[in-house]
Motif scaffolding. Structure first.
Motif, PDB file in Angstrom:
ATOM      1  N   LEU A 194      59.720  18.320  -4.665  1.00 22.53           N
ATOM      2  CA  LEU A 194      60.543  17.139  -4.950  1.00 22.53           C
ATOM      3  C   LEU A 194      60.732  16.973  -6.453  1.00 22.53           C
ATOM      4  O   LEU A 194      61.842  16.772  -6.954  1.00 22.53           O
ATOM      5  N   GLY A 195      59.607  17.083  -7.171  1.00 23.89           N
ATOM      6  CA  GLY A 195      59.664  16.937  -8.622  1.00 23.89           C
ATOM      7  C   GLY A 195      60.579  17.970  -9.239  1.00 23.89           C
ATOM      8  O   GLY A 195      61.363  17.667 -10.145  1.00 23.89           O
ATOM      9  N   THR A 196      60.499  19.203  -8.721  1.00 22.38           N
ATOM     10  CA  THR A 196      61.352  20.259  -9.257  1.00 22.38           C
ATOM     11  C   THR A 196      62.818  19.917  -9.041  1.00 22.38           C
ATOM     12  O   THR A 196      63.643  20.119  -9.939  1.00 22.38           O
ATOM     13  N   LEU A 197      63.120  19.381  -7.857  1.00 21.44           N
ATOM     14  CA  LEU A 197      64.515  19.033  -7.584  1.00 21.44           C
ATOM     15  C   LEU A 197      65.001  17.966  -8.567  1.00 21.44           C
ATOM     16  O   LEU A 197      66.089  18.089  -9.140  1.00 21.44           O
ATOM     17  N   VAL A 198      64.163  16.956  -8.764  1.00 31.49           N
ATOM     18  CA  VAL A 198      64.541  15.899  -9.715  1.00 31.49           C
ATOM     19  C   VAL A 198      64.731  16.511 -11.102  1.00 31.49           C
ATOM     20  O   VAL A 198      65.715  16.237 -11.803  1.00 31.49           O
ATOM     21  N   GLY A 199      63.789  17.371 -11.479  1.00 32.34           N
ATOM     22  CA  GLY A 199      63.875  18.021 -12.781  1.00 32.34           C
ATOM     23  C   GLY A 199      65.134  18.849 -12.913  1.00 32.34           C
ATOM     24  O   GLY A 199      65.774  18.867 -13.977  1.00 32.34           O
ATOM     25  N   ARG A 243      50.657   7.050  -8.728  1.00 31.65           N
ATOM     26  CA  ARG A 243      49.362   7.487  -8.210  1.00 31.65           C
ATOM     27  C   ARG A 243      49.556   8.690  -7.308  1.00 31.65           C
ATOM     28  O   ARG A 243      50.632   8.987  -6.847  1.00 31.65           O
ATOM     29  N   HIS A 244      48.440   9.349  -7.057  1.00 29.42           N
ATOM     30  CA  HIS A 244      48.390  10.489  -6.133  1.00 29.42           C
ATOM     31  C   HIS A 244      49.447  11.532  -6.474  1.00 29.42           C
ATOM     32  O   HIS A 244      49.668  11.859  -7.610  1.00 29.42           O
ATOM     33  N   TYR A 245      50.159  11.992  -5.409  1.00 33.34           N
ATOM     34  CA  TYR A 245      51.080  13.110  -5.608  1.00 33.34           C
ATOM     35  C   TYR A 245      52.376  12.695  -6.262  1.00 33.34           C
ATOM     36  O   TYR A 245      53.106  13.529  -6.778  1.00 33.34           O
ATOM     37  N   GLN A 246      52.678  11.402  -6.220  1.00 23.38           N
ATOM     38  CA  GLN A 246      53.870  10.973  -6.932  1.00 23.38           C
ATOM     39  C   GLN A 246      53.719  11.299  -8.407  1.00 23.38           C
ATOM     40  O   GLN A 246      54.681  11.667  -9.081  1.00 23.38           O
ATOM     41  N   ALA A 247      52.461  11.213  -8.875  1.00 24.28           N
ATOM     42  CA  ALA A 247      52.210  11.581 -10.264  1.00 24.28           C
ATOM     43  C   ALA A 247      52.506  13.070 -10.469  1.00 24.28           C
ATOM     44  O   ALA A 247      53.147  13.444 -11.453  1.00 24.28           O
ATOM     45  N   THR A 248      52.096  13.891  -9.502  1.00 27.07           N
ATOM     46  CA  THR A 248      52.403  15.326  -9.596  1.00 27.07           C
ATOM     47  C   THR A 248      53.898  15.537  -9.692  1.00 27.07           C
ATOM     48  O   THR A 248      54.376  16.312 -10.526  1.00 27.07           O
ATOM     49  N   ALA A 249      54.619  14.829  -8.805  1.00 23.75           N
ATOM     50  CA  ALA A 249      56.074  15.000  -8.799  1.00 23.75           C
ATOM     51  C   ALA A 249      56.647  14.655 -10.169  1.00 23.75           C
ATOM     52  O   ALA A 249      57.511  15.366 -10.686  1.00 23.75           O
ATOM     53  N   ALA A 250      56.147  13.572 -10.766  1.00 24.43           N
ATOM     54  CA  ALA A 250      56.667  13.153 -12.074  1.00 24.43           C
ATOM     55  C   ALA A 250      56.384  14.223 -13.122  1.00 24.43           C
ATOM     56  O   ALA A 250      57.266  14.591 -13.904  1.00 24.43           O
ATOM     57  N   VAL A 251      55.148  14.753 -13.119  1.00 20.92           N
ATOM     58  CA  VAL A 251      54.802  15.800 -14.082  1.00 20.92           C
ATOM     59  C   VAL A 251      55.742  16.979 -13.937  1.00 20.92           C
ATOM     60  O   VAL A 251      56.293  17.497 -14.925  1.00 20.92           O
ATOM     61  N   VAL A 252      55.923  17.395 -12.685  1.00 21.11           N
ATOM     62  CA  VAL A 252      56.714  18.601 -12.457  1.00 21.11           C
ATOM     63  C   VAL A 252      58.160  18.377 -12.852  1.00 21.11           C
ATOM     64  O   VAL A 252      58.790  19.240 -13.461  1.00 21.11           O
ATOM     65  N   ALA A 253      58.672  17.177 -12.528  1.00 20.45           N
ATOM     66  CA  ALA A 253      60.042  16.872 -12.923  1.00 20.45           C
ATOM     67  C   ALA A 253      60.172  16.991 -14.434  1.00 20.45           C
ATOM     68  O   ALA A 253      61.193  17.450 -14.944  1.00 20.45           O
ATOM     69  N   GLY A 254      59.108  16.601 -15.152  1.00 20.42           N
ATOM     70  CA  GLY A 254      59.155  16.700 -16.608  1.00 20.42           C
ATOM     71  C   GLY A 254      59.187  18.124 -17.088  1.00 20.42           C
ATOM     72  O   GLY A 254      60.086  18.523 -17.829  1.00 20.42           O
ATOM     73  N   TYR A 255      58.221  18.923 -16.644  1.00 23.82           N
ATOM     74  CA  TYR A 255      58.166  20.229 -17.298  1.00 23.82           C
ATOM     75  C   TYR A 255      59.113  21.250 -16.695  1.00 23.82           C
ATOM     76  O   TYR A 255      59.352  22.289 -17.299  1.00 23.82           O
TER      77      TYR A 255
END
Lengths: 62, 651, 302
Positions: free
Chosen positions: B73-78, B115-127
């Motif tokens: 999900l994060g990658t898609l947002v990114g 929190r939790h995996y939403q934080a992962t998604a945010a990190v991934v969207a960033g990098y």
């Protein structure tokens, strides 16, 4: 092999159609045989095998 | 001779222990699968899928799957963000880097708050943006390709790892969550029982401290279990509500002796009941609903036997609340076994926006300095700088000790450079064919994977794995370009040094965080006093509990009672809530009701001056007792006492 | 207890073996079966260039038009060639007159046989031969001029479709420079690019079904021949004529694809062929069970 389907000018390879159909079939089979699958030695592995069998049977024989 | 051989064998470092062997093999299988698929599908960078796998490997299946989905999900947002950035700033490098930095900062900020995996998604969207857009800054016309390559690699890695994890690792989280819940309930019941019979307050405080932290840890387990079990996923809200109830029962610590005045026989009886409940819960075949059902008669019995004098009534009310909370927690936990019924309370979590802003600005700063190095040196490794900096800066941002984290990264990278040189220039020329390639890579990977299973070396392991994989950069055919390799290796180190610099300039200060939390505790207490009649007490309490526990875990075991304001504010909220409940039963036109209303108004008006509020509450109490409402009067008396205590704390 | 456990393991593993068997079948049906989605319709294209240069003054053909063999396509301005022809005619007439004159002279000299010198007669004979040769030359020059004049009209060499017509009256047509293409309407065939791993199933003469991307009915054909060569990058030569062989090769080997020529036997009505169309090609296996009924049914339904 030659029966490709196009939806809105997007070509779907037949395998994709079969994968979609086998997801439905697998869900049905899984629901019916959940009790046995859970009792297997490795439920996730058993489920994976069942899904493989469903896909191959559908593709090869239907 | 055999002795020597055994000793030599024992001296060789092995990348596994008997506990991690299965995990290492599983991860190798997944990484190998991703690499093979990447090569088969002719991807631009076949190794990137394997890198994703190695970044995601986790001993727990649920963590892998949950993380994988959110990473996707994060990658898609990114990717979307990358498209937008490339559309806006193609060929304008400075603006481009500024845009990337701002996006990265936003994502790191979001990660701190979520929190939790939403934080992962945010990190991934960033990098993802950093990884995909680094090369695109140099050649904007290939930006689309790079973005798509990145998305494909992540999808491939997530798919491979999820498949392998689903097939070859066992589900453990459901059992773990249940046993931690049972443990938390049993210990809470024991704690209540102990406080009822009047145990040593200091000892109680230590127990309470540890218990509160352990209860908050169950929430993290829930996050892990979400990815693994549909049961946990569907009952997560109920369990979180139950945890909030349990926390509320545990953190209900009155500064005075809390049950003074209640009939000792009754206290002993309730305490014995709670002890029995705790023993029942410790039994392996316990059922939460049955436990809740044993608690209910106990509560009713205690309620019926309670003394009716106003002072004692107040205390038995408090006991009643605690028992109700414990019962509600058990009922909510019973949703693991039975279909849930009835509404659940609202929960909330403290979000540290100041820290988020700080983390975001740090990430922006790091990106800008990397961009400056790139811009002024004209180094062709600028994309690598960005690509390394993004993950490095974000992954350690929420860690307790980021500088140590980056040091671990740098050490892991150094190992990776040596290993990659060895692999690429010594071993790979000797071999051909995928099986041998996989064997060689697996040999190098296994050390890193083993390291990720040891918390002390986890970051080092991650850096080693990603660094090794990227530096070797297995393509369709092997290429042996030493200058490029050395260049890239240097870029890795420089990027990490930039990141370290950013953390030196804007350090992460635990003392500041403690101060911020304490400030937030007070702020929200004032908010509570001001809006006592409209605020959602359950949610407010849950948030305040979360703050309190975060503060506790930050301060450590040495200060079990360093945060009396939190406890007091929880008491205040409960007392205000009780007052509201009591007042709602009175005819609003009666003089008592009017007196209560004006009392509440006055307390709210002087929210910023609790001492005045206390005086006002005492005045209301006096008028209420004149009006012949002794229970309400004593409740206001207690409120006044609490406000006084709070005022003493503030000043 | 342990027996139950053993049975459970055995059951799971048995399921695994079954799955493996089915997967092998799937592999054979999907990966090894001789079919490809990468087929192309091919056709012979005749490049047409004028034999004479000149400005185009009339264009009969239009783009994509069907032309029968011998139909005129365009005409080059013929005036210059007509003038040449007239000149050649005149020259021919001159040569003929010279020839007639020499012929008469020779006859006369032969009749005067005894009265004139032998040399005179010989000279007259020689003159006649020269005039004969000049006449022949003038005749063939006239024929050439006539031919050039005829060649100002360009005609279709085969039945087919005019394609890539980028001509207008007024364009200058250069002799020998292609300016028009005709796709031979009877020459359509299918080229299927089969992975080399699938070639064992492709036998010459085997029946083939073809599905065009744009048309629903299946085309029938047969395998006519196998391509016998594709390029190999390692065979590139450097200046000294030695092959430039890459020192590394890919970690996984990719199956190369070999073109297979499939002649069309039956093209259903309504199917229009054009060279370059995309086709899926399946070589019918002897005794193969009908497959993909689901998609066929779906296709019919939609």
């Amino acid at each position: 092999m030659l029966s490709e389907i196009s939806i809105a000018n997007l070509y779907f390879p037949p395998l994709l159609v079969y994968l979609g159909a086998s997801v439905l079939a697998y869900q049905l089979i899984e629901r019916l045989s959940r009790r046995w699958l859970d009792r297997a030695w490795h439920p996730a592995l058993a489920r994976f095998f069942v899904s493989l069998i469903v896909v191959s049977t559908l593709v090869v024989h239907c | 001779m055999t002795g020597l051989a055994t000793r030599v064998l024992a001296a060789i470092p092995r990348p596994w222990t008997s506990a991690t062997l299965a995990y290492v093999l599983r991860s190798l299988l997944a990484a190998g699968l991703a690499l093979w698929l990447g090569l088969q599908l002719h991807l631009d960078s076949p190794f990137a899928g394997a890198s994703t796998v190695l970044l995601l490997v986790q001993p727990i299946q649920g963590a892998v799957r949950g993380k994988g989905v959110y990473r996707m999900l994060g990658t898609l947002v990114g990717m979307v963000a990358a498209f937008v950035l490339i559309g806006l700033f193609a060929q304008q490098m400075l603006l481009f880097i500024l845009g990337v930095g701002i996006w990265l900062g936003l994502c790191v900020g979001a990660m701190t708050v979520l929190r939790h995996y939403q934080a992962t998604a945010a990190v991934v969207a960033g990098y993802t943006v950093c990884l995909a857009l680094g090369p695109a800054i140099v050649a904007p016309e290939q930006g689309f390709d790079h973005i798509i390559t990145r998305g494909t690699a992540v999808a491939l890695g997530v798919l491979s790892l999820s498949l392998v994890a689903t097939l070859f690792s066992a589900k453990t989280m459901e059992h773990k969550v249940r046993s931690s819940l049972v443990d938390a309930c049993a210990r809470s019941a024991r704690l209540l029982a102990a406080s009822l019979v009047g145990e040593e307050p200091a000892q109680l405080a230590t127990q309470r401290h540890q218990l509160a932290i352990d209860i908050s840890k169950v929430d993290d387990q829930l996050g892990l279990g979400r990815g693994e079990s549909s049961l946990i996923r569907s009952r997560q809200l109920a369990i979180q509500a139950g945890l909030a109830h349990l926390q509320s029962a545990v953190l209900d610590a009155h500064p005075e002796h809390p049950y003074h005045g209640i009939n000792p026989a009754l206290r002993t009886r309730v305490s014995t009941g709670l002890q029995q409940l705790s023993a029942y819960l410790a039994d392996a075949r316990c059922d939460f609903r049955a436990a809740a059902d044993t608690l209910e008669p106990l509560r009713r019995w205690a309620d019926a036997r309670a003394d009716s004098s106003p002072q004692v009534r107040l205390r038995s009310d408090r006991l009643d609340d605690q028992l109700t909370d414990l019962g509600a927690a058990l009922l909510n936990f019973s949703s693991l076994d039975h279909a849930r019924r009835g509404p659940i309370r609202t929960v909330g979590y403290h979000r540290n926006y100041a820290d988020a802003a700080r983390n975001g600005i740090r990430a922006l700063l790091a990106t800008l300095s990397a961009g400056a190095i790139w811009y002024f040196s004209g180094w062709d490794q600028g994309p690598t700088l960005l690509a390394v900096l993004g993950p490095c800066c974000t992954l350690v941002a929420t860690a307790a000790a980021p500088t140590q984290g980056i040091n671990g990264f740098i050490r892991g990278t150094l190992y990776a450079i040596v290993a990659a040189a060895l692999c690429k220039f010594l071993l790979m020329p000797q071999i051909n064919g995928f099986p041998l390639l996989l064997l060689v890579m697996a040999g190098f990977w296994s050390f890193g994977i083993h390291a990720t299973s040891q918390p002390r070396h986890a970051l080092q392991g991650v850096a080693y794995l990603i660094g090794f994989n990227t530096l070797v950069s297995t393509g369709m055919t092997a290429t042996y370009d030493f200058v490029g390799f050395a260049n890239q290796a240097l870029a890795w180190i420089v990027a990490m040094l930039v990141c370290l610099l950013a953390f030196q300039i804007l350090p992460k200060d635990p003392a500041r965080q403690v101060r911020a939390l304490k400030r937030a505790l007070h702020q929200h207490t004032r908010l509570l006093l001001r809006q006592a009649s409209t605020i959602d007490h359950a949610q407010w309490q849950a948030k305040q509990q979360h703050r309190l526990v975060t503060l506790k875990s930050l301060l450590g075991a040495d200060h079990p009672r360093a945060d009396p304001a939190g406890y007091l504010s929880l008491q205040l909220s409960k007392q205000l809530n009780r007052l509201q409940r009591k007042a709602s039963g009175i005819d609003p036109a009666s003089p008592v009701a009017r007196c209560v209303q004006s009392g509440a108004r006055r307390v709210a008006r002087y929210a910023d001056h609790p001492a005045i509020g206390a005086a006002q509450a005492r005045r209301t109490s006096r008028s209420l007792s004149r009006l012949g409402a002794p229970h309400l009067a004593s409740a206001y008396q207690d409120l006044a006492w609490l406000l006084e205590q709070y005022a003493n704390l503030v000043h | 207890m342990s027996i139950v456990k053993l049975l459970k393991t055995a059951a799971t593993l048995g399921l695994g073996v079954l799955a493996l068997v089915f997967c092998l079948q799937l592999w054979r049906a999907y990966v090894l079966a001789p079919w490809t989605r990468d087929g192309r319709v091919s056709a012979q294209v005749i490049r047409i260039a004028p034999e004479v240069s000149g400005q185009i003054d009339q264009l009969w053909a239009s783009d994509n038009q069907w032309v029968a063999k011998g139909d005129p396509l365009y005409r080059i301005d013929a005036r210059a060639y007509r003038l040449t022809q007239q000149q050649r005619t005149a020259e021919f007439a001159e040569a003929r007159s010279v020839f007639e004159q020499r012929s008469a002279q020779f006859k006369r000299r032969v009749q005067l046989g005894g009265a004139i010198a032998r040399e005179e007669i010989d000279n007259a004979a020689r003159d006649l031969a020269v005039a004969q040769a000049r006449l022949d030359a003038a005749g063939s020059q006239l024929a050439q001029a006539q031919l050039d004049l005829d060649r100002t009209t360009i005609r279709a060499p085969v039945d087919g479709y005019v394609t890539q017509l980028r001509l207008q009256p007024g364009d200058y047509a250069q002799a020998g420079t292609t300016n028009l293409f005709v796709v031979d309407g009877h020459s359509f065939w299918i080229t299927g690019y089969f992975e080399e791993t699938k070639l064992p199933g492709v036998r010459i003469g085997a029946a083939v079904s073809i599905k065009l991307m744009g048309f629903d009915p299946l085309l029938q054909g047969h395998v006519a021949s196998l391509g016998r060569g594709i390029a190999d990058t390692n065979e590139l030569r450097n200046d000294s004529g030695l092959p430039q062989v890459s020192p590394t090769f890919s970690w996984i080997r990719l199956a190369q694809r070999v073109p297979v020529r499939i002649e069309l036997d039956k093209v259903p009505d309504g199917v229009e062929l054009a060279a370059g169309m995309t086709a899926s090609v399946e070589v019918t296996q002897p005794g193969g069970a009908p497959r993909w009924r689901l998609t066929q049914w779906l296709q019919a339904f939609m």
